[in-house]
Write an enzyme that holds these catalytic residues in place. Structure first.
Site, mmCIF file in Angstrom:
data_model
loop_
_atom_site.group_PDB
_atom_site.id
_atom_site.type_symbol
_atom_site.label_atom_id
_atom_site.label_comp_id
_atom_site.label_asym_id
_atom_site.label_seq_id
_atom_site.Cartn_x
_atom_site.Cartn_y
_atom_site.Cartn_z
ATOM 1 N N GLU A 161 -47.768 -82.523 -77.356
ATOM 2 C CA GLU A 161 -46.577 -82.538 -76.504
ATOM 3 C C GLU A 161 -46.592 -83.713 -75.525
ATOM 4 O O GLU A 161 -46.521 -83.529 -74.307
ATOM 5 C CB GLU A 161 -46.447 -81.211 -75.749
ATOM 6 C CG GLU A 161 -46.226 -80.020 -76.654
ATOM 7 C CD GLU A 161 -46.033 -78.715 -75.892
ATOM 8 O OE1 GLU A 161 -45.409 -77.793 -76.438
ATOM 9 O OE2 GLU A 161 -46.517 -78.616 -74.738
ATOM 10 N N GLU A 320 -45.313 -75.060 -83.132
ATOM 11 C CA GLU A 320 -45.474 -73.944 -82.189
ATOM 12 C C GLU A 320 -44.142 -73.223 -82.019
ATOM 13 O O GLU A 320 -43.092 -73.858 -81.913
ATOM 14 C CB GLU A 320 -45.897 -74.427 -80.796
ATOM 15 C CG GLU A 320 -47.281 -75.004 -80.665
ATOM 16 C CD GLU A 320 -47.588 -75.394 -79.218
ATOM 17 O OE1 GLU A 320 -46.930 -74.845 -78.295
ATOM 18 O OE2 GLU A 320 -48.449 -76.263 -79.016
#
Length: 693
Positions: A161, A320
């Site tokens: 991320e 995710e």
């Protein structure tokens, strides 16, 4: 568009390497060693076939500077591989070990106030720090050397991320890098002065050494918006450069396994210019967390529509999402019954060939202890784990049916998105601070669904010439080149729908003159056949004033109305402002929505904000191809023409589907109707059939 890396999908440890990937982030270093065997037992029970490993494990891989320990990781990877579970191995650089921060506190970022961002969370490092980069790339090379020939490691997961915590760094390293970035972009200092409009507020700079970061300048100070926009671009690029440095360090040693990093695309976050990032990965992956409330499914579909475009129609990877509640929102709602399965299969319906969660086992301590997982605190005997097993079985069924590799069929409408316009709408120098380009994309997407019409979401920078209709909602920034592309699209026979705050400024945040919208030096006005002189901004902050204006077609505007004072003779008014509130602002009878022929096509101007109902109403008036608004229907098709039809119920009430043919593959929360080929879809349901053509 920049050259793109070849699409390469990570193999599973199946006999042919194929199948839908299913699993999640695996963090065995949070647990005792004897937990691994129990985890693998449960993974088999749930049909898990892949895990992302070592994302936050730098301190265990290198517990002290220069001391690398791989025995524990070798043992875990070996056990997983022998059990048929592939490993997506991380570069482990998302969070540095505490010893590195203690020795080199100069790698820590600074916020715009000059405060140090201290360690203890994720990404507490400067992307432009040469010291940190040296340590990170050393780790990457050590991992690559050690695992380059490991058959169980089938992909590399770079960082995690990027931009979550260090998207904005105001350190001296960042300042020096920003100056170099500006010099590379503009070449000469006068080009920068012209682009930034430094004649305003005495901001002229004589040399790139005088260029500053947009740090805090006082309580009510406003940053030069062109400078801020370039800083946003720079922040994106410095993190992308860091990702590429990590990727290339591993690729020099281990070039034959695909690379990815997890994007963050949901309609609450889309902070990076992923149209650029997608060029630099071998397969596109995303972290998606649901939006609480009735927008849950629509928001998921909208985000996935952008992901499919970023992957150029190739399958993409859910790296995710959550089995139930997260722990980082003001309101952490859990998923309703059926939503665990429905959400995962909705991602599949929108083109995903990998369904993964954060994380495998719910943490017993730490900041994310209350973030849901595949194995919850309650353990194996729990609703969540039974749901995970049910999902694993469904994905196995879809794999056996041959879905993996099928590509999502495109819609005939594209809603265009630009990260730069999203950044620009956050500026505090605009007529309204309520603008949000990405949320307007979502609202148009949902409004079209309400009309029974599914659209794609496509980056402005990509090729959208093959669509019938393009929509530009709050596309604040349009360069001359992009304005020409849009006009050419209409000229060639396409329909262009231009939103109320579209084409107001160019790529340097310079306002187009001569009336709004000024993009393309008036080209957009010519295409639309309209000219607006002023913006009318509404809001509840104006006490005692009306905060909405009616339109003649029944729509309502509550934020922004363009005062159109010129209309081409061959333009048609679809709706005008009407009523006492409109009269108060001298808008009564002023065109709000217009249509204008342009070449072989049509240009529609939507001169005000509209809610979903107004968008759906307009879609009907414009003759959009529509279906049942309760049902979302997508088709994924394989290279040999086999089609997988996916149907999702958007609402809470049952919806009946008739004349459904093909082999039934998945019928989750669906029942048979009273006649053959009829199905009743309950809330949170999905139906998938297979047609061989």
């Amino acid at each position: 568009m920049a050259a793109r890396r070849s699409f390469t999908w990570p193999a599973l440890l199946t006999s042919d390497g194929r199948g839908i990937a299913f699993g999640g982030d695996y963090n065995p270093d949070q647990w005792s060693d004897d937990m691994v065997d129990e985890d693998i037992r449960l993974m088999h029970k749930a049909h898990v076939n892949t895990v992302a490993l070592a994302i936050f494990s730098w301190d265990k891989i290198e517990p002290r500077e220069g001391e690398f320990t791989f025995d524990w990781l070798d043992q875990i990877i070996g056990k997983l591989g022998e059990a048929g579970i592939a490993v997506d191995l991380a570069s482990a650089t998302a969070s540095a070990p505490m010893w590195l921060y203690a020795k080199h506190p100069e790698v820590l970022p600074q916020d715009k106030y000059g405060h140090t961002v201290h360690p203890g969370s994720r990404q507490s490092w400067q992307p432009t720090s040469p010291v940190f980069k040296e340590y990170a790339l050393t780790l990457c090379r050590k991992l690559a050397e050690h695992y380059k020939n490991n058959p169980y490691v089938t992909a590399w997961h770079m960082g995690n991320e990027y931009g979550w915590n260090n998207r904005y760094d105001y350190s001296d390293n960042a300042l020096n890098a920003f100056r170099a970035w500006c010099e590379a972009k503009y070449g000469g200092i006068e080009a920068l002065n012209a682009a930034w409009g430094t004649a305003f507020w005495s901001q002229h700079v004589n040399d790139f050494s005088e260029v500053l970061l947009p740090r805090h300048m006082g309580g009510d100070a406003m940053v030069n918006p062109a400078q801020q926009l370039d800083y946003e671009r720079f922040g994106n690029d410095m993190l992308l450069d860091f990702y590429k440095a990590e990727r290339d360090a591993i690729a020099e040693i281990c070039p034959d396994k695909p690379f990815t990093t997890n994007f963050m695309v949901s309609t609450d976050q889309c902070c990076m210019d992923y149209a650029k990032w997608a060029n630099e990965v071998d397969f596109v992956s995303n972290d998606h967390y649901f939006h609480e409330g009735e927008s849950h499914l629509d928001e998921l579909l909208c985000s996935d529509a952008l992901m499919d475009s970023l992957s150029l129609g190739k399958p993409w990877y859910v790296m995710e999402h959550s089995t139930s509640a997260v722990q980082w929102k003001p309101l952490n709602t859990r998923k309703r019954h059926g939503e665990l399965m429905r959400d995962a299969l909705a991602h599949v319906a929108m083109g995903a060939d990998a369904i993964n969660f954060f994380q495998w086992r719910q943490s017993a301590s730490g900041a994310e202890a209350f973030h849901s997982a595949m194995v919850p605190h309650a353990g194996e005997d729990s609703k969540i784990f039974r749901g995970v097993c049910e999902l694993g079985e469904a994905l196995h069924t879809l794999s056996e049916a041959g879905l993996q590799g099928a590509e999502l069929e495109h819609a005939d409408t594209a809603i265009l998105f630009s990260a730069e316009s999203e950044w620009a709408t956050r500026s505090q120098t605009l007529p309204s601070m309520q603008l949000d380009h990405w949320h307007d994309v979502r609202d148009w997407y949902r409004g079209l669904l309400d009309a029974g019409h599914r659209a794609d979401v496509v980056p402005l920078a990509y090729d959208w010439s093959g669509y019938r209709t393009i929509i530009l909602p709050t596309m604040l920034i349009l360069s001359d080149q992009d304005a020409q592309r849009i006009a050419d699209f209409a000229q060639a026979g396409g329909t262009v729908i231009v939103g109320y705050a579209t084409g107001i400024i160019d790529e340097n945040f310079r306002v187009g003159l001569g009336g709004y919208p000024g993009a393309g030096q008036g080209l957009l006005r010519d295409m639309l056949g309209v000219r607006s002189e002023e913006f009318n901004i509404l809001g509840r902050e104006a006490e005692g004033e009306s905060h909405e204006i009616q339109l003649t077609n029944g729509s309502v505007s509550r934020l922004w109305q363009n005062d159109v004072t010129s209309l081409a003779s061959d333009a048609t008014v679809i709706a005008a402002y009407v009523g006492a509130e409109a009269a108060d602002w001298e808008l009564d009878g002023v065109p709000a929505i217009t249509s204008h022929p342009y070449g072989a096509g049509t240009a529609i101007y939507v001169g005000c904000d509209m809610d979903r109902q107004g968008i759906a109403l307009l879609a009907g008036a414009l003759g959009f191809k529509t279906g049942d608004p309760r049902i979302v229907h997508t088709v994924r098709r394989t290279a040999d023409g086999t089609g997988f039809d996916c149907y999702l119920n958007r609402g809470k009430q049952p919806a009946t589907l008739s004349n459904i043919d093909g082999e039934l593959i998945i019928a989750y929360r669906c029942g048979s109707g009273s006649v053959s080929g009829e199905y009743v879809l309950q809330s949170n349901s999905i139906l998938i059939t297979k047609r061989v053509e």
